[in-house]
Design a protein around this motif. Sequence first.
Motif, PDB file in Angstrom:
ATOM      1  N   HIS A 112      39.197  45.118  30.728  1.00 20.05           N
ATOM      2  CA  HIS A 112      38.266  44.047  31.085  1.00 20.05           C
ATOM      3  C   HIS A 112      37.036  44.550  31.856  1.00 20.05           C
ATOM      4  CE1 HIS A 112      37.161  39.936  32.157  1.00 20.05           C
ATOM      5  NE2 HIS A 112      36.948  40.384  33.378  1.00 20.05           N
ATOM      6  N   HIS A 116      32.792  44.560  31.281  1.00 24.56           N
ATOM      7  CA  HIS A 116      31.674  44.180  32.156  1.00 24.56           C
ATOM      8  C   HIS A 116      30.619  45.283  32.213  1.00 24.56           C
ATOM      9  CE1 HIS A 116      32.833  40.304  33.690  1.00 24.56           C
ATOM     10  NE2 HIS A 116      34.019  40.716  34.112  1.00 24.56           N
ATOM     11  N   GLY A 138      35.798  38.516  40.273  1.00 21.21           N
ATOM     12  CA  GLY A 138      36.742  37.770  41.098  1.00 21.21           C
ATOM     13  C   GLY A 138      37.945  38.617  41.495  1.00 21.21           C
ATOM     14  N   GLY A 164      33.854  38.723  44.552  1.00 20.14           N
ATOM     15  CA  GLY A 164      33.901  37.362  44.004  1.00 20.14           C
ATOM     16  C   GLY A 164      34.964  36.518  44.675  1.00 20.14           C
ATOM     17  N   ASP A 168      34.788  32.921  46.513  1.00 23.67           N
ATOM     18  CA  ASP A 168      35.685  31.804  46.187  1.00 23.67           C
ATOM     19  C   ASP A 168      36.405  31.293  47.433  1.00 23.67           C
ATOM     20  OD1 ASP A 168      34.903  32.037  43.551  1.00 23.67           O
ATOM     21  OD2 ASP A 168      36.577  33.341  43.011  1.00 23.67           O
ATOM     22  N   GLY A 181      31.023  31.339  43.804  1.00 19.95           N
ATOM     23  CA  GLY A 181      29.723  32.013  43.713  1.00 19.95           C
ATOM     24  C   GLY A 181      28.561  31.088  43.399  1.00 19.95           C
ATOM     25  N   GLY A 279      31.150  38.821  37.392  1.00 24.95           N
ATOM     26  CA  GLY A 279      30.635  37.491  37.728  1.00 24.95           C
ATOM     27  C   GLY A 279      29.634  37.485  38.871  1.00 24.95           C
ATOM     28  N   ASP A 310      33.001  36.172  32.548  1.00 24.97           N
ATOM     29  CA  ASP A 310      33.872  36.642  31.468  1.00 24.97           C
ATOM     30  C   ASP A 310      33.460  36.110  30.092  1.00 24.97           C
ATOM     31  OD1 ASP A 310      35.179  37.924  33.431  1.00 24.97           O
ATOM     32  OD2 ASP A 310      36.929  36.617  33.457  1.00 24.97           O
TER      33      ASP A 310
END
Length: 346
Positions: A112, A116, A138, A164, A168, A181, A279, A310
């Motif tokens: 993942h 990014h 996150g 992130g 949150d 965010g 993010g 994402d």
Amino acid sequence: MTPVVLGIETSCDETSAAVLRGETGLLGHRILSQDVHELYGGVVPELASRAHLRVIDEVVDAALAEAGIALADVDVVAATAGPGLIGALLVGLTWAKCVAYALGKPLIAVHHMEGHLFAPSIEDPEAQPPFVALLVSGGHTLLLWVPEWGRYELLGETRDDAAGEAFDKVAKILGLGYPGGPVIQRVAAEGDPRAYRFPRAMLAANQRPGDADYYDFSFSGLKTAVLTRVRELEAAGRLPSEVPNLAASFQAAVVDVLVAKTMRAVEEKGCRRVLIGGGVAASRALRRGLAEALGEGGRLFHPTPRLATDNGAMIARAALFHYEAGHLAPLDVTARADLPFPGLAR
Ligand code: KG4
Ligand code: ZN
């Protein structure tokens, strides 16, 4: 022939699919954000898995329809294999495995965070190594030196909360909802970033390259500092009017640390090219801070907001690199919540 890659992303609370022709031909792209988690102020893993399962067929069909391409005409099938929520990951990866098997197409399992890293290059062909990369999402905060695609040197990472995650958690403390965010950014625009002096953790002038904390991050103390202030202001009956100042001051503290550590890497590597992803790369304050620090001679590569959070497009783009490098996944590949970053050296 330029390969057409179908990229699937289901690691957290977005169900996304993209059809990418070559490095920059984003032919079709759908991102469905799950809103059930808003009720709980954070992602509920079991609800995320069920929601992915419910919509994955429709999301892929919509991306293919937008691209005007039949599933059978896709050359490569790719999905996120980790890190993330295991149940959520399994939905996308299993879907991709089934299709790859049924159609006899190559399968690529994507990390993942490497997705990014590739996101900005979909829109900007110059977003290529070498660069210093700041990946802020996150779940992760990673500072990397990237001399070339596939070779990553880990300079620093967070010791506790991800950047992130700090947004949150502080949004929750301020009663602003989830995800933090975007709403902190909105509220902070009405506040003064100098109203409160929150801690800049692990940022001391006497740190030197090689010190353990020179590149690492820590955000949990900052969160606690905000909480302490919130309790004081609440007791004094002054909290509501101070929320914009608190949000702006918190955002400034996070940005200061991210910018300072990134610039340390820029100096050490002698490379004024920086790429941000994840993010938190959607943050205007972070982009402004880095652009100012880099100055005229520097380059800042960042994804547009849709490709910052994402999405399946970044998974397809990273998959294209691995496909061309011959890194095909076997059909018995499985998802891992803690998948190691491929090519990462410490
Ligand atoms: O990459 P992402 O979509 O999911 C993960 O891989 O975790 O990142 C989501 C994170 C959330 O913590 C969210 O609050 C943060 O990115 N985020 C932002 C902004 N937009 C999203 N943080 C700061 N400023 C923003 N504008
Ligand atoms: Zn992410």
